[in-house]
Design a protein around this motif. Sequence first.
Motif, PDB file in Angstrom:
ATOM      1  N   CYS A 109       9.542  28.669 -11.666  1.00 56.55           N
ATOM      2  CA  CYS A 109       8.751  28.235 -12.811  1.00 56.55           C
ATOM      3  C   CYS A 109       7.305  28.807 -13.050  1.00 56.55           C
ATOM      4  N   ASP A 110       7.298  29.416 -14.258  1.00 63.10           N
ATOM      5  CA  ASP A 110       5.589  29.774 -14.177  1.00 63.10           C
ATOM      6  C   ASP A 110       5.267  29.190 -15.699  1.00 63.10           C
ATOM      7  N   LEU A 111       4.061  28.657 -15.909  1.00 56.31           N
ATOM      8  CA  LEU A 111       3.448  28.074 -16.923  1.00 56.31           C
ATOM      9  C   LEU A 111       2.188  28.964 -17.332  1.00 56.31           C
ATOM     10  N   THR A 112       1.960  28.877 -18.635  1.00 54.95           N
ATOM     11  CA  THR A 112       0.939  29.642 -19.415  1.00 54.95           C
ATOM     12  C   THR A 112       0.374  28.599 -20.574  1.00 54.95           C
ATOM     13  N   CYS A 113      -1.097  28.623 -20.438  1.00 54.97           N
ATOM     14  CA  CYS A 113      -1.547  27.993 -21.931  1.00 54.97           C
ATOM     15  C   CYS A 113      -2.333  29.100 -22.332  1.00 54.97           C
ATOM     16  N   SER A 114      -1.827  29.652 -23.668  1.00 56.80           N
ATOM     17  CA  SER A 114      -2.437  30.657 -24.312  1.00 56.80           C
ATOM     18  C   SER A 114      -2.516  30.580 -25.671  1.00 56.80           C
ATOM     19  N   ALA A 115      -3.408  31.339 -26.334  1.00 59.74           N
ATOM     20  CA  ALA A 115      -3.417  31.545 -27.835  1.00 59.74           C
ATOM     21  C   ALA A 115      -1.968  32.092 -28.248  1.00 59.74           C
ATOM     22  N   PRO A 116      -1.313  31.573 -29.346  1.00 55.41           N
ATOM     23  CA  PRO A 116       0.135  32.038 -29.683  1.00 55.41           C
ATOM     24  C   PRO A 116       0.171  33.486 -29.739  1.00 55.41           C
ATOM     25  N   LYS A 117      -1.065  34.224 -30.290  1.00 58.55           N
ATOM     26  CA  LYS A 117      -0.711  35.633 -30.426  1.00 58.55           C
ATOM     27  C   LYS A 117      -0.592  36.530 -28.911  1.00 58.55           C
ATOM     28  N   TYR A 118      -1.041  35.891 -28.029  1.00 59.88           N
ATOM     29  CA  TYR A 118      -1.052  36.740 -26.838  1.00 59.88           C
ATOM     30  C   TYR A 118       0.359  36.192 -25.964  1.00 59.88           C
ATOM     31  N   ILE A 119       1.226  35.548 -26.569  1.00 58.77           N
ATOM     32  CA  ILE A 119       2.540  35.325 -25.801  1.00 58.77           C
ATOM     33  C   ILE A 119       3.500  36.652 -25.892  1.00 58.77           C
TER      34      ILE A 119
END
Length: 221
Positions: A109-119
Amino acid sequence: MQLLRQLINIGILKSTGIGSVVQLPVSIYSNPFSLTDKNACNQCFSRMTKQNQAFTCNRETLNVKTLNPVAVLYLDPLFNSLKITGLKNCDYIMGDAVNMYASRKIAFCDLTCSAPKYINPGGSTKYPQGKRNYILEQIEDTAKWLISDLTIYHCLSTATCRQIIIGIRHNNIQVTSSPATAMKAFTQTPSSTANSLTTKQIIKSISFDIVEITYPTPLEW
């Protein structure tokens, strides 16, 4: 838990020789719980502090809905101690804490909290391939390194369910203020198209289901 214990005690510690030095924190959850992208949260907290703003985020990146105990191993302490150049690691390994009906489920499992445009690709100069593909690289690096140990290869190849879990939180999402509202995500069952995607990936001849979950939609363990 037996599978996760084999991964920790037999595979990782035997192959690295640092079992007496590094404490690998394992948490057991028997009810709905949340996991955090700790690095992103710490960076956000630091930035808000420097700007003299209050940090009001609930630090949740992935909600998990479960009826059976789940063991969660946080990997950063291990990989920070290894300091292997070029080796990326994912955030967590998750597994059944008990063998329920012969189920032996394991997940990277890996997580990210990012601005949508960075996904997706093209939105960031730091992650030109997009955070989703970067996460997959981290998980694949972790899995390949572990699978090189024959004991872990056997543990993973004989598991009844193998998953790669990508937890995504958009950093512009409104923070839930009411505890009752916060728990709502756990009690609702998402439709097949509600912020969750599934596909497959082969890593060293072992097949994994890739499950992508967008916060606050819960992962059904």
